[in-house]
Design a protein around this motif. Structure first.
Motif, PDB file in Angstrom:
ATOM      1  N   CYS A 131       0.769  -1.166  -0.089  1.00  0.00           N
ATOM      2  CA  CYS A 131       0.287   0.092   0.160  1.00  0.00           C
ATOM      3  C   CYS A 131       0.766   1.255  -0.007  1.00  0.00           C
ATOM      4  N   ALA A 132       1.950   1.079   0.604  1.00  0.00           N
ATOM      5  CA  ALA A 132       2.779   2.299   0.951  1.00  0.00           C
ATOM      6  C   ALA A 132       3.433   2.774  -0.548  1.00  0.00           C
ATOM      7  N   PHE A 133       3.849   1.713  -1.270  1.00  0.00           N
ATOM      8  CA  PHE A 133       4.282   1.929  -2.646  1.00  0.00           C
ATOM      9  C   PHE A 133       3.290   2.849  -3.406  1.00  0.00           C
ATOM     10  N   VAL A 134       1.903   2.223  -3.263  1.00  0.00           N
ATOM     11  CA  VAL A 134       1.005   2.919  -4.005  1.00  0.00           C
ATOM     12  C   VAL A 134       0.959   4.255  -3.645  1.00  0.00           C
ATOM     13  N   ALA A 135       0.911   4.581  -2.237  1.00  0.00           N
ATOM     14  CA  ALA A 135       0.629   5.946  -1.700  1.00  0.00           C
ATOM     15  C   ALA A 135       1.721   6.616  -2.172  1.00  0.00           C
ATOM     16  N   LYS A 136       2.838   6.261  -2.084  1.00  0.00           N
ATOM     17  CA  LYS A 136       4.041   6.964  -2.550  1.00  0.00           C
ATOM     18  C   LYS A 136       3.975   7.811  -4.109  1.00  0.00           C
TER      19      LYS A 136
END
Lengths: 518, 505
Positions: free
Chosen positions: B83-88
């Protein structure tokens, strides 16, 4: 689904009402403030100020009966949350105010539920399949109660259409049951609640005059002039006039009628609304734009001489066409009258079927949607909802319904532009479209669309994908924000025009009026 | 209409309801400094994205474990990382180390809600659809009705889409495990269950039935030969799956130990807040926490849990059928919820999943329990500002599940499987138990409705500020205890005969 047969209607109605409650905290448009403002106007000002008040830009522009209705609602608001009733509290939307107004929409939808129930009763006589899910009344109830357009316009965008459609459906149902006076009364009330229903008034006028005031036909079905019943005409006129007097009377006595009428019919607005509703004028504007661009490209026109064309600039304003002649309100009125005239004549000739009346009503609604002045895209619901009644009874109409509802509902997409509501509109649209396709196909046991129509809908799907997903991501997304709106509007206009023509054909042919036998 | 279109309609409706709930507030919205579970999940994205794997579970200068340190197994951490990769890519502000603490914005809320929906769509919903289509009995309409009720269970929707958590993932994996076991793919089922266990340690509530079912099945096939082969195969699968999930932490025993310490926080006491289990309800009468030492509390709860699980597990070992397995899942998770150490009110979802599996077999009891489980979380939902969605979804679920599954028509003594009670209550005159059950149901629903209204509308007297939460938890506890006893008795009575099932359909 496996349950007893009589209980499905309350279940459907309760289900949809609960479902509506889930969206109380969803996005609401400026129409929410419009209605809040009307609550405060009717609550805090004396009668003679109602149609003069202009603290807010959202002045009262519905007929007086609706203002009375708002006055009634404001009594509840006073108990629940008085700050929402202050005139100066512009754009006031505390959670309590939102909750109250949303709940009033959901509760007044009881009238819609009642109307749908009456319409379903009219279909009760036909024997359908053993399975409740495949019976016409069930399908009709779902198509009307769970209608996608009505749902997003009323319960997300915020308006009171459900309750108004309740009146319309009730009145149609009364006509189907042969209770013409009650039907006329309900329609008169409806007209005094929202004057957009004037669009379908010609159908009512012709139908009532011909089939109620001339009770007998001559042998060949044409009108027998000698059977004219003055008593019936007077009863009808008395009902309509007394309702109108109840609503407009106080304002006539105060000498404010011109002021009220100027609020109700603001012709200062432009030909098209901020987003072009998918009608003939959208095509006309599109043609004008194309010709202008061609003219500039071929150096027939000087770019410097052109007026600043901001047709979809977001503000409601008058717009000059550059190549084609400009359209004025009288021209749109003339076009509208011409477009519905053949249908009215046809109804006059053969008035004895309530279904023909319904079809004429539809044509009036669609005709004025296609040719009217400053038409709102929401007005397409005026055709989609009554068409549901025909769709469960005849195969041909079912096909038109699928086409018109899909196109018309898609053209409502720009109403909800906030990202949080994107999944909702897509999910609900899928839900409704999937249901209407599978239920109607199953009901009529045959494919309903011609190959070309299927192709058109596939094109619509691709267009939707481009407009909602691909285009915002592409490099043009920032520069030409109106291009998707323009494309959708033009593409949808084609579909709506086509449906209009097909409905016209079946009206003039006079066929398909007998309910389909299973 | 065809089954596929009904199924798609149900799924679409389920998704629309989920998204409708998600438009509401979440836990800890706008309440610094600690916020709530929403911020916890966001914080884990921040931690997993910016720190190396070795630091995730350790208290370092960059990772303050006192501020929502990760306390779930590695799969949760990996999920946060994805999820963090997408958020980034959408907005780097959302996962910036330290700077993003307490970040809240409408766009971010939309993103977080969307991650829950995507996870549900990928894991939980397909499992539910397949379970209802392939492992429930009856006509296709009946299957679709069960599906709709299963998808609309309000507890899970409100916790995941209102409060904010990813229970759909762990429950979804567990459901995939159940599904695979039901279809006879034992190895695949154990893989799915290992994934569930590596996502949330609370899945241990379901572990014993899985173990006993597979062991019982192997024993039945013969301890030498096919049974042994099956057992070894499953054991190997389990080991390999766990090894893969925990790979980054296995290089150093200290790492693995730290993860285990983090996910089993024994120092947090017997129970927190007001939870509808035995210990919390008992504490109204006896203050166990002040009488017993922390260690003896742990031993006591361990012993009680073991004692409570034992009968149903032994029964499952003796008769490893799918029907027994479903009941054992319900019994084991309820036993854990009622008696184990450090239980959260949200853990009732683990018992709700097996109850959903029984919706088609024991409609009235399953609906009754599911409704009570949603009700038990009322104080939590009120704190998060989810009153309207709570009221709407619970009412909807109660009405529609009873209507669609015709729960109140299908409640003769035979259908409710009350035979066991007659044997237990042999000294009493013959009672119409089905009638009693129905009336108990009406009374209990009215009590729950009344308590909900009272909690919302009334102000508790000043010397009893927790009056309503305590009443809610005691009421729910009595329901859970009753359901636990009922399911145990059903498990020990004769399995449903084919004939009576056919009749029901």
């Amino acid at each position: 689904m496996a349950a007893a047969e009589s209980s499905w209607f309350p279940a459907l109605a309760l289900g949809v009402s609960l479902f509506k409650c889930l969206f109380i905290s969803a996005y609401h448009s400026t129409d929410f403030e419009v209605h809040r403002n009307w609550l405060s106007i009717t609550h805090s000002l004396p009668l003679d100020r109602w149609y003069h008040e202009n603290t807010s830009e959202w002045t009262l522009d519905y007929p007086p009966l609706f203002a009375w209705f708002e006055l009634a609602l404001s009594q509840g608001a006073r108990l629940v949350h008085p700050p929402m009733l202050l005139l100066q509290n512009l754009n006031y939307s505390s959670p309590a105010a939102v909750l109250y107004q949303r709940v009033t929409v959901i509760l007044t939808d009881l009238l819609l539920i009642w109307g749908v129930r009456e319409c379903c009763r009219c279909l009760q006589g036909q024997k359908g399949s053993r399975d409740v899910l495949n019976r016409p009344p069930f399908v009709l109830a779902v198509l009307l109660l769970w209608n996608f357009g009505l749902f997003i316009v009323d319960h997300i965008h915020f308006q009171y259409n459900g309750f108004l459609f309740g009146f319309l459906l009730l009145s149609v149902a009364k006509h189907m049951q042969g209770l013409h006076l009650q039907g006329a009364l309900l329609f008169a009330v409806l007209l005094n609640l929202k004057h957009i229903y004037l669009y379908v008034a010609p159908a009512y006028g012709v139908y009532l005059l011909r089939s109620y005031c001339f009770p007998q036909d001559s042998a060949d079905g044409s009108v027998r002039w000698r059977s004219f019943s003055l008593l019936r005409l007077m009863a009808l006129g008395g009902i309509v006039l007394s309702v109108c007097f109840l609503s407009f009377g106080p304002f006539i006595l105060m000498g404010q009628l011109p002021q009220v009428l100027s609020r109700l019919f603001p012709f200062k607005r432009g030909l098209c609304h901020a987003y072009w509703a998918p009608n003939v004028w959208a095509l006309y504007n599109g043609l004008d734009k194309t010709l202008t661009l061609l003219g500039v490209r071929l150096e027939l026109l000087q770019e410097a001489e052109l007026p600043k064309a901001s047709m979809t600039g977001g503000l409601v304003q008058e717009f000059q066409h550059t190549v084609l002649p400009s359209v004025t309100p009288p021209i749109t009125l003339l076009c509208t009258v011409l477009s519905i005239l053949p249908a009215l004549v046809s109804l006059w000739r053969r008035p004895r079927s309530a279904l023909r009346f319904l079809r004429c009503l539809l044509l009036c609604a669609l005709g004025s949607f296609l040719f009217g002045w400053h038409v709102h895209e929401k007005a397409v619901l005026l055709a989609i909802l009554p068409l549901s009644l025909l769709a469960v009874q005849s195969r041909e109409d079912a096909g038109i319904f699928l086409l018109l509802s899909t196109t018309g509902h898609y053209s409502l997409f720009p109403l909800l532009f906030t990202p949080a509501e994107l999944p909702i509109k897509v999910l609900l649209m899928l839900l409704f479209t999937l249901y209407s396709f599978s239920a109607l196909t199953h009901l009529h046991r045959a494919p309903l669309l011609l190959p070309l129509e299927t192709l058109y809908l596939v094109g619509l799907l691709l267009l939707a994908l481009c407009c909602e997903v691909l285009f915002p991501l592409s490099p043009w997304g920032g520069r030409l924000p109106f291009l998707p709106l323009l494309a959708s509007s033009l593409y949808c206009s084609l579909g709506v025009c086509y449906c209009f023509l097909r409905l016209y054909c079946s009206m003039l042919r006079g066929g398909a009026e007998r309910p389909k036998q299973h | 209409m065809q089954t596929w279109s009904l199924v798609s309609l149900c799924v679409l409706l389920g998704l629309a309801v989920r998204w409708g709930v998600s438009l509401n507030s979440y836990s800890g919205a706008g309440t610094p400094p600690m916020f709530g579970d929403y911020e916890a999940q966001r914080h884990w994205q921040e931690v997993t994205y910016n720190l190396p794997v070795q630091e995730w579970y350790f208290n370092t200068t960059k990772n303050d474990l006192n501020y929502w340190g990760i306390d779930y197994p590695p799969l949760t951490a990996y999920h946060s990382l994805i999820c963090a990769f997408v958020a980034k890519t959408i907005n780097p502000e959302w996962v910036k180390l330290h700077k993003s603490r307490g970040y809240e914005s409408p766009a971010h809320k939309l993103f977080m809600r969307a991650t829950v929906l995507v996870a549900d769509l990928l894991i939980y919903i397909p499992a539910v659809v397949l379970y209802c289509l392939y492992l429930t009995e009856g006509s296709s309409k009946k299957k679709v009705s069960t599906l709709l009720c299963f998808l609309l269970y309000p507890g899970l929707i409100l916790v995941d889409y209102g409060h904010f958590q990813y229970n759909g993932v762990s429950l979804g994996f567990a459901l995939w495990g159940v599904l695979a076991l039901g279809l006879g793919w034992d190895a695949l089922g154990s893989v799915a269950f290992c994934l569930a266990l590596s996502y949330k340690q609370m899945e241990l509530y379901h572990a014993l039935p899985f173990f006993c079912y597979l062991l019982g099945k192997s024993v039945k096939l013969g301890l030498m030969g096919r049974g042994l082969y099956l057992f070894v195969r499953i054991a190997l699968t389990v080991l390999v799956t766990f090894a893969l999930c925990w790979l980054p932490f296995l290089s150093d025993p200290g790492q693995a130990m730290q993860v285990v310490r983090r996910i089993f926080p024994v120092a947090r006491g017997l129970f927190e807040d007001k939870v509808a289990n035995t210990w919390c309800s008992l504490s109204v009468l006896i203050k166990i926490r002040s009488i017993l030492s922390s260690d003896s509390q742990m031993y006591l709860s361990f012993a009680c849990t073991l004692l409570a699980v034992l009968p149903s597990c032994v029964r499952l070992l003796m008769k490893p059928t799918f029907w027994q397995f479903k009941l054992a899942l319900a019994n084991s998770s309820l036993a854990f919820f009622l008696f184990s150490y450090q239980v959260h009110e949200k853990s009732i979802l683990l018992a709700a999943l097996p109850a959903c599996l029984l919706l088609n077999d024991l409609p009235l009891m399953a609906i009754w329990f599911l409704h009570a489980s949603t009700f038990s979380m009322l104080p939590l939902f009120l704190k998060d500002g989810l009153l309207v969605p709570f009221a709407v979804t619970s009412l909807g679920f109660l009405y529609f599940s009873i209507y669609l599954l015709s729960a109140l028509e299908r409640c003769s003594e035979e259908e409710l499987r009350l035979g066991g009670y007659h044997k237990l209550l042999f000294w009493l005159p013959k009672l119409d138990l089905a009638w009693i059950v129905r009336w108990k149901f009406y009374v209990s629903v009215s009590v729950m409705a009344g308590l909900s209204i009272a909690t919302v509308a009334l102000v508790p007297p000043p010397h009893l500020p927790d009056l309503f939460p305590v009443l809610v938890s005691i009421t729910s506890f009595s329901h859970f205890l009753g359901t636990f006893i009922y399911f145990n008795i059903v498990q020990f009575s004769e399995p449903p005969s084919r004939k009576s099932q056919k009749k029901n359909n």
